[in-house]
Structures are given as C-alpha cells and as structure tokens.
Design a protein around this motif. Sequence first.
Motif, PDB file in Angstrom:
ATOM      1  N   ASP A  89     -21.523 -27.613  10.707  1.00  5.26           N
ATOM      2  CA  ASP A  89     -22.152 -27.155  11.939  1.00  5.26           C
ATOM      3  C   ASP A  89     -22.094 -25.639  12.107  1.00  5.26           C
ATOM      4  OD1 ASP A  89     -22.853 -29.672  12.914  1.00  5.26           O
ATOM      5  OD2 ASP A  89     -20.999 -29.906  14.061  1.00  5.26           O
ATOM      6  N   ILE A  90     -23.154 -25.085  12.669  1.00  5.69           N
ATOM      7  CA  ILE A  90     -23.108 -23.723  13.192  1.00  5.69           C
ATOM      8  C   ILE A  90     -22.504 -23.858  14.586  1.00  5.69           C
ATOM      9  CG2 ILE A  90     -24.487 -21.779  14.019  1.00  5.69           C
ATOM     10  CD1 ILE A  90     -26.496 -22.445  11.793  1.00  5.69           C
ATOM     11  N   THR A  91     -21.496 -23.063  14.884  1.00  2.75           N
ATOM     12  CA  THR A  91     -20.780 -23.211  16.151  1.00  2.75           C
ATOM     13  C   THR A  91     -21.123 -22.092  17.132  1.00  2.75           C
ATOM     14  OG1 THR A  91     -18.874 -21.892  15.465  1.00  2.75           O
ATOM     15  CG2 THR A  91     -18.835 -24.262  14.916  1.00  2.75           C
ATOM     16  N   ARG A  92     -20.708 -22.291  18.357  1.00  2.00           N
ATOM     17  CA  ARG A  92     -20.877 -21.248  19.375  1.00  2.00           C
ATOM     18  C   ARG A  92     -20.161 -19.975  18.948  1.00  2.00           C
ATOM     19  NH1 ARG A  92     -20.320 -24.786  24.996  1.00  2.00           N
ATOM     20  NH2 ARG A  92     -21.853 -26.327  24.344  1.00  2.00           N
ATOM     21  N   GLU A  93     -18.978 -20.130  18.371  1.00  2.50           N
ATOM     22  CA  GLU A  93     -18.214 -18.973  17.915  1.00  2.50           C
ATOM     23  C   GLU A  93     -18.949 -18.235  16.789  1.00  2.50           C
ATOM     24  OE1 GLU A  93     -15.429 -21.809  19.928  1.00  2.50           O
ATOM     25  OE2 GLU A  93     -17.019 -22.043  18.438  1.00  2.50           O
ATOM     26  N   ASP A  94     -19.581 -18.987  15.889  1.00  2.00           N
ATOM     27  CA  ASP A  94     -20.384 -18.375  14.817  1.00  2.00           C
ATOM     28  C   ASP A  94     -21.514 -17.540  15.412  1.00  2.00           C
ATOM     29  OD1 ASP A  94     -18.923 -19.714  12.814  1.00  2.00           O
ATOM     30  OD2 ASP A  94     -20.353 -21.390  12.738  1.00  2.00           O
ATOM     31  N   GLU A  95     -22.213 -18.127  16.393  1.00  2.55           N
ATOM     32  CA  GLU A  95     -23.348 -17.443  17.009  1.00  2.55           C
ATOM     33  C   GLU A  95     -22.887 -16.195  17.765  1.00  2.55           C
ATOM     34  OE1 GLU A  95     -27.153 -19.151  16.771  1.00  2.55           O
ATOM     35  OE2 GLU A  95     -25.746 -18.460  15.242  1.00  2.55           O
ATOM     36  N   LEU A  96     -21.782 -16.293  18.484  1.00  2.00           N
ATOM     37  CA  LEU A  96     -21.248 -15.114  19.188  1.00  2.00           C
ATOM     38  C   LEU A  96     -20.862 -14.016  18.203  1.00  2.00           C
ATOM     39  CD1 LEU A  96     -19.050 -16.630  22.033  1.00  2.00           C
ATOM     40  CD2 LEU A  96     -21.053 -15.163  22.300  1.00  2.00           C
ATOM     41  N   ALA A  97     -20.205 -14.404  17.120  1.00  4.96           N
ATOM     42  CA  ALA A  97     -19.786 -13.414  16.115  1.00  4.96           C
ATOM     43  C   ALA A  97     -21.005 -12.712  15.510  1.00  4.96           C
ATOM     44  CB  ALA A  97     -18.963 -14.091  15.021  1.00  4.96           C
ATOM     45  N   ARG A  98     -22.043 -13.476  15.237  1.00  5.61           N
ATOM     46  CA  ARG A  98     -23.263 -12.889  14.671  1.00  5.61           C
ATOM     47  C   ARG A  98     -23.898 -11.902  15.633  1.00  5.61           C
ATOM     48  NH1 ARG A  98     -28.593 -14.596  13.806  1.00  5.61           N
ATOM     49  NH2 ARG A  98     -28.339 -16.498  15.019  1.00  5.61           N
ATOM     50  N   PHE A  99     -23.926 -12.243  16.922  1.00  4.83           N
ATOM     51  CA  PHE A  99     -24.494 -11.344  17.926  1.00  4.83           C
ATOM     52  C   PHE A  99     -23.634 -10.099  18.108  1.00  4.83           C
ATOM     53  CE2 PHE A  99     -24.997 -10.072  22.462  1.00  4.83           C
ATOM     54  CZ  PHE A  99     -26.322  -9.694  22.407  1.00  4.83           C
ATOM     55  N   ARG A 100     -22.327 -10.285  18.106  1.00  5.03           N
ATOM     56  CA  ARG A 100     -21.406  -9.157  18.345  1.00  5.03           C
ATOM     57  C   ARG A 100     -21.329  -8.192  17.167  1.00  5.03           C
ATOM     58  NH1 ARG A 100     -16.877 -12.930  21.124  1.00  5.03           N
ATOM     59  NH2 ARG A 100     -17.366 -12.373  23.274  1.00  5.03           N
ATOM     60  N   ASP A 101     -21.581  -8.659  15.975  1.00  5.07           N
ATOM     61  CA  ASP A 101     -21.459  -7.842  14.764  1.00  5.07           C
ATOM     62  C   ASP A 101     -22.455  -6.681  14.814  1.00  5.07           C
ATOM     63  OD1 ASP A 101     -21.354  -6.734  12.227  1.00  5.07           O
ATOM     64  OD2 ASP A 101     -21.574  -8.645  11.182  1.00  5.07           O
ATOM     65  N   SER A 102     -21.923  -5.471  14.876  1.00  3.83           N
ATOM     66  CA  SER A 102     -22.791  -4.295  15.001  1.00  3.83           C
ATOM     67  C   SER A 102     -23.634  -4.057  13.749  1.00  3.83           C
ATOM     68  CB  SER A 102     -21.954  -3.054  15.316  1.00  3.83           C
ATOM     69  OG  SER A 102     -21.031  -2.811  14.279  1.00  3.83           O
ATOM     70  N   SER A 103     -23.220  -4.607  12.606  1.00  2.00           N
ATOM     71  CA  SER A 103     -24.012  -4.424  11.390  1.00  2.00           C
ATOM     72  C   SER A 103     -25.058  -5.530  11.224  1.00  2.00           C
ATOM     73  CB  SER A 103     -23.103  -4.397  10.164  1.00  2.00           C
ATOM     74  OG  SER A 103     -22.483  -5.655   9.988  1.00  2.00           O
ATOM     75  N   SER A 104     -25.027  -6.511  12.112  1.00  2.00           N
ATOM     76  CA  SER A 104     -25.957  -7.640  12.028  1.00  2.00           C
ATOM     77  C   SER A 104     -27.331  -7.247  12.550  1.00  2.00           C
ATOM     78  CB  SER A 104     -25.404  -8.801  12.857  1.00  2.00           C
ATOM     79  OG  SER A 104     -26.369  -9.804  13.025  1.00  2.00           O
ATOM     80  N   SER A 105     -28.362  -7.895  12.013  1.00  5.91           N
ATOM     81  CA  SER A 105     -29.714  -7.664  12.525  1.00  5.91           C
ATOM     82  C   SER A 105     -30.040  -8.629  13.667  1.00  5.91           C
ATOM     83  CB  SER A 105     -30.735  -7.776  11.393  1.00  5.91           C
ATOM     84  OG  SER A 105     -30.558  -8.987  10.702  1.00  5.91           O
ATOM     85  N   CYS A 106     -29.049  -9.356  14.145  1.00  6.50           N
ATOM     86  CA  CYS A 106     -29.209 -10.234  15.303  1.00  6.50           C
ATOM     87  C   CYS A 106     -29.208  -9.365  16.563  1.00  6.50           C
ATOM     88  CB  CYS A 106     -28.066 -11.252  15.357  1.00  6.50           C
ATOM     89  SG  CYS A 106     -28.040 -12.239  16.861  1.00  6.50           S
ATOM     90  N   MET A 107     -30.373  -9.252  17.176  1.00  6.58           N
ATOM     91  CA  MET A 107     -30.526  -8.378  18.350  1.00  6.58           C
ATOM     92  C   MET A 107     -30.662  -9.144  19.656  1.00  6.58           C
ATOM     93  SD  MET A 107     -30.213  -5.414  17.102  1.00  6.58           S
ATOM     94  CE  MET A 107     -30.695  -4.348  18.445  1.00  6.58           C
ATOM     95  N   VAL A 108     -30.624 -10.485  19.588  1.00 11.07           N
ATOM     96  CA  VAL A 108     -30.841 -11.306  20.777  1.00 11.07           C
ATOM     97  C   VAL A 108     -29.855 -12.468  20.783  1.00 11.07           C
ATOM     98  CG1 VAL A 108     -32.500 -12.726  22.055  1.00 11.07           C
ATOM     99  CG2 VAL A 108     -33.311 -10.805  20.719  1.00 11.07           C
ATOM    100  N   LEU A 109     -29.296 -12.739  21.954  1.00 14.42           N
ATOM    101  CA  LEU A 109     -28.509 -13.947  22.170  1.00 14.42           C
ATOM    102  C   LEU A 109     -29.209 -14.750  23.246  1.00 14.42           C
ATOM    103  CD1 LEU A 109     -26.076 -15.822  21.894  1.00 14.42           C
ATOM    104  CD2 LEU A 109     -24.832 -14.306  23.462  1.00 14.42           C
ATOM    105  N   LEU A 110     -29.652 -15.958  22.889  1.00 15.66           N
ATOM    106  CA  LEU A 110     -30.268 -16.881  23.834  1.00 15.66           C
ATOM    107  C   LEU A 110     -29.154 -17.779  24.346  1.00 15.66           C
ATOM    108  CD1 LEU A 110     -33.269 -17.890  21.552  1.00 15.66           C
ATOM    109  CD2 LEU A 110     -33.250 -16.136  23.349  1.00 15.66           C
TER     110      LEU A 110
END
Length: 169
Positions: A89-110
């Motif tokens: 599973d992809i978890t809530r914690e995984d999604e938060l970490a991806r959003f918080r990571d400043s080097s990530s290209s994830c620019m949106v949290l839904l």
Amino acid sequence: QDQFRHPPLDIPPSSELWEVLRRYNEHETPAKFTQLAQLVQANAEAGRKTLVWTNFVRNMHTLQRMLGVYEPAAIYGGVPPEINASASDITREDELARFRDSSSSCMVLLANPAAMSEGVSLHHDTHDAVYLDRTFNAGHYLQSIDRIHRLGLAPDQETRITFLLTRGT
C-alpha cells in the motif's frame, strides 16, 4: 410549468437523454476546477506547493488526473495510515513525505478534511491552501486551516487561504 415534478419521471437507461447525461463530463469542466488548476500552476511556477481541500473522492481522482503534471499526493479515507497498511500500500505517511520533500516534483497535496484535519502540521511545507468545497463541519474546517497557519511562523510569513465559490450557490 416553473415547478419541479415530484416525484420526477425516470430517465430510461437506453434513451438519448440518459446518454447525454452520462457523458456530460466530456462537455464541460466546472469553473472551480479550471480556477484551481490556474492557482496551482501559478504557485508551482513560483516554487510554492499548494494544499487542496475537497470532501469528495471523485474530485480527488479527477484532480489527480487533471493536475498530474504536478505529481499530486492524495490523502483521503481510501489511503490507509501506515499502521493499517499492507506492504504494497501507498500510505498517508508516504504521501505526506512526498509532498514535504523539497527535492520532490510533487507540488500539490489533495486532502480530505475528515482524513487529515488533525495531527498533521504543514506550516513549514506550504503557505497556500485552496478549498474546492466545504461541508458544514466547523471542526474539520478550523482544523484544516491550522494545518498551514500555526504558531511559530515568521512574523512576515503570508499564509494564503483561498475559497472557490460559484455565484448564485
């Protein structure tokens, strides 16, 4: 004839009207979605991440596709917390970490307020929140604002909270 019929007539599944209604989403993008995409784009171009609040899972799935270029993370009831997740599973914690990571290209949290209104601090990660829709649950609403607007921010830090509204509703 300016009154609604009650009870309404059923629309036969094989009718032309049924088909037009079934495919309506192919003919119009709601104005709120268009405006949201413009806000997310402007923020991303300025290097700012955006937190988007919506209460409806269908909106989340639509926005994941529509905003795909910004690699959105999503947290709602269908995304399990780590404690309840299986290994795949992809978890809530995984999604938060991806959003918080400043080097990530994830620019949106839904996010769905019912799934993420408590226990998550994002005030160091984003200063832009957009509400696509809201319910009448004041507790979820107030807690959702607190995700990005908290004590400890620099005195000159501007927090932008945007409510998308449609005239006449």
